[in-house]
Design an enzyme around this catalytic site. Structure first.
Site, mmCIF file in Angstrom:
data_model
loop_
_atom_site.group_PDB
_atom_site.id
_atom_site.type_symbol
_atom_site.label_atom_id
_atom_site.label_comp_id
_atom_site.label_asym_id
_atom_site.label_seq_id
_atom_site.Cartn_x
_atom_site.Cartn_y
_atom_site.Cartn_z
ATOM 1 N N ASP A 10 -6.138 4.551 -8.522
ATOM 2 C CA ASP A 10 -5.145 3.619 -7.969
ATOM 3 C C ASP A 10 -5.054 2.432 -8.923
ATOM 4 O O ASP A 10 -5.907 2.257 -9.805
ATOM 5 C CB ASP A 10 -5.597 3.145 -6.577
ATOM 6 C CG ASP A 10 -4.633 2.133 -5.961
ATOM 7 O OD1 ASP A 10 -3.414 2.382 -5.965
ATOM 8 O OD2 ASP A 10 -5.094 1.068 -5.494
ATOM 9 N N SER A 11 -4.050 1.586 -8.716
ATOM 10 C CA SER A 11 -3.928 0.372 -9.517
ATOM 11 C C SER A 11 -5.054 -0.618 -9.211
ATOM 12 O O SER A 11 -5.273 -1.551 -9.972
ATOM 13 C CB SER A 11 -2.597 -0.305 -9.214
ATOM 14 O OG SER A 11 -2.576 -0.670 -7.847
ATOM 15 N N GLY A 43 2.955 -2.457 -8.821
ATOM 16 C CA GLY A 43 4.176 -2.272 -8.036
ATOM 17 C C GLY A 43 5.374 -3.088 -8.433
ATOM 18 O O GLY A 43 6.484 -2.832 -7.973
ATOM 19 N N CYS A 73 -2.134 6.353 -4.966
ATOM 20 C CA CYS A 73 -1.264 5.199 -5.181
ATOM 21 C C CYS A 73 0.172 5.687 -5.070
ATOM 22 O O CYS A 73 0.571 6.620 -5.773
ATOM 23 C CB CYS A 73 -1.529 4.628 -6.572
ATOM 24 S SG CYS A 73 -0.405 3.293 -7.026
ATOM 25 N N ASN A 74 0.931 5.057 -4.187
ATOM 26 C CA ASN A 74 2.330 5.472 -3.993
ATOM 27 C C ASN A 74 3.186 5.115 -5.200
ATOM 28 O O ASN A 74 4.088 5.857 -5.578
ATOM 29 C CB ASN A 74 2.901 4.782 -2.751
ATOM 30 C CG ASN A 74 2.227 5.255 -1.485
ATOM 31 O OD1 ASN A 74 2.735 6.116 -0.800
ATOM 32 N ND2 ASN A 74 1.064 4.699 -1.169
ATOM 33 N N THR A 75 2.898 3.959 -5.799
ATOM 34 C CA THR A 75 3.690 3.493 -6.936
ATOM 35 C C THR A 75 3.594 4.491 -8.090
ATOM 36 O O THR A 75 4.607 4.854 -8.710
ATOM 37 C CB THR A 75 3.168 2.106 -7.385
ATOM 38 O OG1 THR A 75 3.201 1.231 -6.248
ATOM 39 C CG2 THR A 75 3.997 1.523 -8.499
ATOM 40 N N GLU A 154 -5.582 -7.963 -2.338
ATOM 41 C CA GLU A 154 -6.564 -7.978 -3.441
ATOM 42 C C GLU A 154 -7.380 -9.274 -3.408
ATOM 43 O O GLU A 154 -8.509 -9.317 -3.849
ATOM 44 C CB GLU A 154 -5.868 -7.822 -4.808
ATOM 45 C CG GLU A 154 -5.280 -6.424 -5.062
ATOM 46 C CD GLU A 154 -6.279 -5.395 -5.620
ATOM 47 O OE1 GLU A 154 -7.312 -5.804 -6.158
ATOM 48 O OE2 GLU A 154 -6.005 -4.184 -5.479
ATOM 49 N N CYS A 187 2.087 2.315 0.764
ATOM 50 C CA CYS A 187 1.252 1.726 -0.285
ATOM 51 C C CYS A 187 -0.179 1.846 0.216
ATOM 52 O O CYS A 187 -0.452 1.528 1.387
ATOM 53 C CB CYS A 187 1.633 0.259 -0.495
ATOM 54 S SG CYS A 187 0.480 -0.621 -1.577
ATOM 55 N N THR A 188 -1.074 2.307 -0.649
ATOM 56 C CA THR A 188 -2.445 2.561 -0.178
ATOM 57 C C THR A 188 -3.225 1.283 0.132
ATOM 58 O O THR A 188 -4.306 1.353 0.710
ATOM 59 C CB THR A 188 -3.225 3.423 -1.190
ATOM 60 O OG1 THR A 188 -3.097 2.832 -2.496
ATOM 61 C CG2 THR A 188 -2.715 4.838 -1.210
ATOM 62 N N HIS A 189 -2.684 0.143 -0.254
ATOM 63 C CA HIS A 189 -3.321 -1.115 0.161
ATOM 64 C C HIS A 189 -3.041 -1.416 1.644
ATOM 65 O O HIS A 189 -3.802 -2.144 2.274
ATOM 66 C CB HIS A 189 -2.782 -2.291 -0.665
ATOM 67 C CG HIS A 189 -3.348 -2.395 -2.047
ATOM 68 N ND1 HIS A 189 -3.071 -1.491 -3.036
ATOM 69 C CD2 HIS A 189 -4.176 -3.332 -2.601
ATOM 70 C CE1 HIS A 189 -3.702 -1.868 -4.152
ATOM 71 N NE2 HIS A 189 -4.370 -2.968 -3.913
HETATM 72 N N1 DGL Z 1 -1.773 0.752 -3.977
HETATM 73 C C1 DGL Z 1 -0.588 0.954 -4.714
HETATM 74 C C2 DGL Z 1 0.416 1.826 -4.002
HETATM 75 O O1 DGL Z 1 0.051 2.646 -3.173
HETATM 76 C C3 DGL Z 1 0.179 -0.220 -5.222
HETATM 77 C C4 DGL Z 1 -0.411 -1.475 -5.530
HETATM 78 C C5 DGL Z 1 0.187 -2.190 -6.716
HETATM 79 O O2 DGL Z 1 1.253 -2.786 -6.629
HETATM 80 O O3 DGL Z 1 -0.467 -2.131 -7.718
HETATM 81 O O4 DGL Z 1 1.590 1.741 -4.276
#
Ligand code: DGL
Length: 279
Positions: A10-11, A43, A73-75, A154, A187-189
């Site tokens: 992930d990011s 993102g 990570c969705n992005t 974060e 988004c996984t966050h």
């Molecule tokens: N966790 C990431 C996702 O699922 C994105 C976070 C980012 O913007 O880096 O998209």
């Protein structure tokens, strides 16, 4: 049977939200995780930059001899999945959006009004809308980007009025004007603020791709006879910047995981290692 680890990336720390589900569902699987905390968030970055970072991380995971890669990570899933699969055709690479889109179709009927929230890049890609419409074109999908969520998460600003205000800022009109009954955490966050969202909008059904993706991992391991039979092992979590926040979030994310699950955290700067000729 295949005892090699599964690589997740992930990011930043968002992809960690999938790991407790993996540990509970497939406890014999070993994990190598890479969080690019030094360069998060992805993102709001250019897609060419996200592609470059993602190639570096997948190369590292492949060199670490993983049997499968999960883009937690969705992005990255929305922009790089096809390219990464071409780069490594022999390793199963799982994106997080396709299984989540299938889950939306399983849970929602044509009367449902479904909102997808995510980063700017994910929402601009329309990956969720496209996958869901491919499976069931008559569903009503609405999308909105919530770019301030990731930096706040974060920073560990979660159980806090600032986070609640930010959620309302992005979502009040979105939920009300579109008459939403379902929201997809694209988004996984965002599972880290799922409790806030449920408290503010108790009427919403929430679909969490971080848990849904585990079913897809299980199906692929079964189809290829690649489940592990590991018993005593350590899961390794690399971060490109092992920041205090990253370490602090671990307790929060792993709160419900058995104490005996061993985890080890390490700093690993891909760019530096490459310059030193180690990769
Ligand atoms: N966790 C990431 C996702 O699922 C994105 C976070 C980012 O913007 O880096 O998209």
């Amino acid at each position: 049977m295949d005892n090699r680890p599964i690589g997740f990336f992930d990011s930043g720390l968002g992809g960690l939200t999938s790991i407790p589900y993996l540990m509970n569902t497939l406890p014999q699987e070993r994990v190598i995780y890479y969080g690019d905390t030094a360069r998060t968030p992805y993102g709001s970055k250019a897609v060419t930059t996200i592609r470059r970072f993602s190639r570096e991380i997948t190369d590292f995971l492949v060199e670490s001899n993983v049997k499968m890669i999960v883009i937690a990570c969705n992005t990255i899933s929305s922009t790089c999945l096809g390219e990464l699969r071409q780069r490594f055709p022999d390793i199963p690479i799982v994106g997080i959006i396709t299984p989540a889109a299938q889950e939306v179709v399983n849970q929602c009927d044509t009367a449902s009004r479904i909102g997808v929230i995510g980063t700017k890049v994910t929402i601009a890609s329309h990956a969720y809308r496209n996958f869901i419409e491919e499976l069931k074109p008559e569903l009503s999908i609405f999308e909105t980007a919530c770019p301030a969520f990731v930096p706040l998460i974060e920073e560990g600003i979660i159980d806090n009025e600032i986070m609640d205000m930010t959620i309302r800022y992005y979502m009040d009109d979105f939920v009300e004007k579109n008459g939403l009954d379902t929201v997809v955490l694209g988004c996984t966050h965002y599972p880290l603020i799922q409790e806030n969202i449920s408290r503010i909008y108790p009427q919403l059904r929430i679909i969490n791709p971080s848990s849904v993706v585990i079913g897809q991992i299980d199906r692929i391991l079964t189809a290829r006879d690649m489940h592990a039979e590991n018993s005593d092992f350590t899961n390794v979590f690399y971060a490109s910047d092992l920041s205090e926040n990253f370490v602090n979030m671990i307790d929060h994310i792993f709160a419900d995981v058995d104490e005996d699950k061993k985890v080890k955290f390490m700093n690993f700067d891909l760019e530096k290692e490459r310059k030193n000729g180690l990769l």
